[in-house]
Write a protein that holds these residues in place. Structure first.
Motif, PDB file in Angstrom:
ATOM      1  N   ARG A  39       0.848  -1.413   0.087  1.00 56.70           N
ATOM      2  CA  ARG A  39       0.681   0.267  -0.213  1.00 56.70           C
ATOM      3  C   ARG A  39       0.975   1.243  -0.110  1.00 56.70           C
ATOM      4  NH1 ARG A  39      -3.479   1.272   5.146  1.00 56.70           N
ATOM      5  NH2 ARG A  39      -4.904   3.096   3.905  1.00 56.70           N
ATOM      6  N   GLN A  43      -1.171  -5.117  -5.787  1.00 56.90           N
ATOM      7  CA  GLN A  43      -1.021  -3.364  -5.161  1.00 56.90           C
ATOM      8  C   GLN A  43      -2.164  -3.106  -4.568  1.00 56.90           C
ATOM      9  OE1 GLN A  43      -0.579  -0.569  -8.545  1.00 56.90           O
ATOM     10  NE2 GLN A  43      -1.697   1.130  -6.500  1.00 56.90           N
ATOM     11  N   TRP A  72       4.470  -0.780 -11.571  1.00 59.46           N
ATOM     12  CA  TRP A  72       4.674  -0.332  -9.785  1.00 59.46           C
ATOM     13  C   TRP A  72       5.359   0.840 -10.010  1.00 59.46           C
ATOM     14  CZ3 TRP A  72       2.826  -2.598  -5.199  1.00 59.46           C
ATOM     15  CH2 TRP A  72       2.462  -3.390  -5.454  1.00 59.46           C
ATOM     16  N   TRP A 111       2.302   5.840  -6.359  1.00 57.91           N
ATOM     17  CA  TRP A 111       2.505   6.452  -5.622  1.00 57.91           C
ATOM     18  C   TRP A 111       2.511   7.955  -5.064  1.00 57.91           C
ATOM     19  CZ3 TRP A 111       4.731   1.622  -3.118  1.00 57.91           C
ATOM     20  CH2 TRP A 111       3.645   0.795  -2.656  1.00 57.91           C
TER      21      TRP A 111
END
Length: 385
Positions: free
Chosen positions: A178, A292, A380, A384
């Motif tokens: 996360r 994810q 990825w 974030w």
């Protein structure tokens, strides 16, 4: 790719190019995808010699279990997966210490380093103890998937080799990741809840500053501002300086010698160096799956069970096993989501993190998130940011 060349590492460039041809990263990871093989149970027999060495006790394991180990990360959806697995007719959790057994980090000394060495008789004792967590009567041969979850496992570089030594039946490894900032804030809420937003923000900031001091002492960062200093700069000055050209392997080595709290708010979110030993141990055999969590929840909210289907398939649940199909998966996810939202409401887990603190932590985690994309693949990259 350009970054690899710019750093002068031509060997890594060609290694990356060659690895990409079969879908693997430069580190050897490739996300397991269908078709998956159904679980196959094997028995195991070993011997424990007596102290005198004159005789030995035979240990026979009817089934080599577990078949799946959920290693983390804490506050990244592991309890959601536990709730889903617990309601699936083919998934079997430990009968003892069913929530988080902590078998390897509490019962196996020396896993804080990467090297794990035990005699065969010592391994036999560990296999017997580990299997005793499960009720063999609950396991249907070549149908049931025995699993356990202990999110602390991800923190210890010696556990991957310990798992393969203790479990020659080769269990699969699952991890859910996360956003490390949200993960840290959620961990704080769990451990230090029942405070108003102002008190929580102040205490969280203090804990972050304290952990950053450990990062400085351990060489994980070269220099760092405090959060207050960063806010006084109006967020214009980067708060961290990192060692130039340090590799992921070098960060992993630094973390083996870390003297701070391995279960701290920030340390748990340095995913790439934490996961490197797991990738090295399990990726070549496609026994490691990384999920994810935000993508998982987003797709499930849309009624798309693709990730969950892949996770169950990876674990060894046969597609035509009569588990209820997509309707069953949807009901499992809906119940897990309901429980998660109820818990979050009770514990105020969605109180907003102050923007200045979030910006500060973005600077801290960004280089490690970039390493994570190098380790696991471009899916990825920037997720974030």
């Amino acid at each position: 790719m350009l970054g690899i060349i710019a750093n002068g590492n031509i060997d890594n460039y060609f290694r990356h190019a060659k690895a990409s041809a079969d879908g693997r990263t430069a580190y050897g990871y490739r996300r397991p995808r269908p078709p998956f093989e159904a679980v196959r149970h094997i028995s195991h027999t070993c011997k424990i010699p007596s102290s005198s060495g004159q005789y030995s006790r035979k240990v026979h394991l009817q089934f080599g279990v577990p078949n799946l180990i959920l290693i983390g990360a804490q506050k990244a959806g592991t309890s959601t997966f536990l709730s889903i697995f617990d309601r699936h007719p083919q998934m079997v959790k430990p009968a003892r210490k069913s929530f988080e057994p902590h078998f390897f980090d509490w019962n196996v000394p020396g896993v804080t380093t990467k090297h794990f060495n035990r005699t065969e008789s010592q391994l036999c004792k560990l296999r017997e103890s580990y299997s005793q967590l499960f009720d063999m009567a609950q396991i249907q041969p070549n149908v049931s998937v025995a699993f356990e979850k202990t999110p602390a496992y991800i923190l210890f570089p010696g556990i991957p080799s310990a798992i393969d030594s203790v479990c020659p039946w080769k269990p699969k490894i699952l991890a859910s990741l996360r956003n490390p900032i949200d993960r840290a804030w959620s961990q704080y809420q769990m451990q230090h809840g029942n405070k108003n937003s102002s008190e929580a923000s102040k205490e969280f900031t203090s804990l972050v500053d304290r952990e950053i001091k450990h990062f400085l002492q351990s060489g994980l960062v070269e220099s760092a501002m405090t959060i207050e200093e960063f806010e006084r700069s109006d967020y214009r000055v980067p708060p961290f300086r990192f060692p130039a050209n340090r590799t992921l392997q070098e960060y992993a080595q630094k973390m083996q010698k870390y003297r701070g709290d391995r279960k701290g708010l920030l340390y748990r979110g340095l995913y790439a160096p934490l996961l490197l030993p797991w990738v090295e141990q399990f990726a070549s055999e496609d026994r490691l799956m990384l999920v994810q969590f935000e993508a998982f929840m987003s797709l499930e909210n849309e009624g798309n069970n693709t990730i969950l289907s892949d996770v169950l398939g990876f674990a060894g649940v046969a597609e035509n096993s009569g588990g209820g199909g997509r309707r069953k998966l949807a009901s499992l996810v809906a119940e897990a989501r309901r429980r998660r939202l109820v818990w979050a409401h009770k514990n105020k887990a969605y109180d907003s993190l102050p923007d200045g603190v979030r910006q500060y932590l973005l600077h801290l985690f960004r280089p490690f998130n970039d390493f994570l994309a190098d380790l696991l693949g471009d899916e990825w990259r920037g997720v974030w940011d």
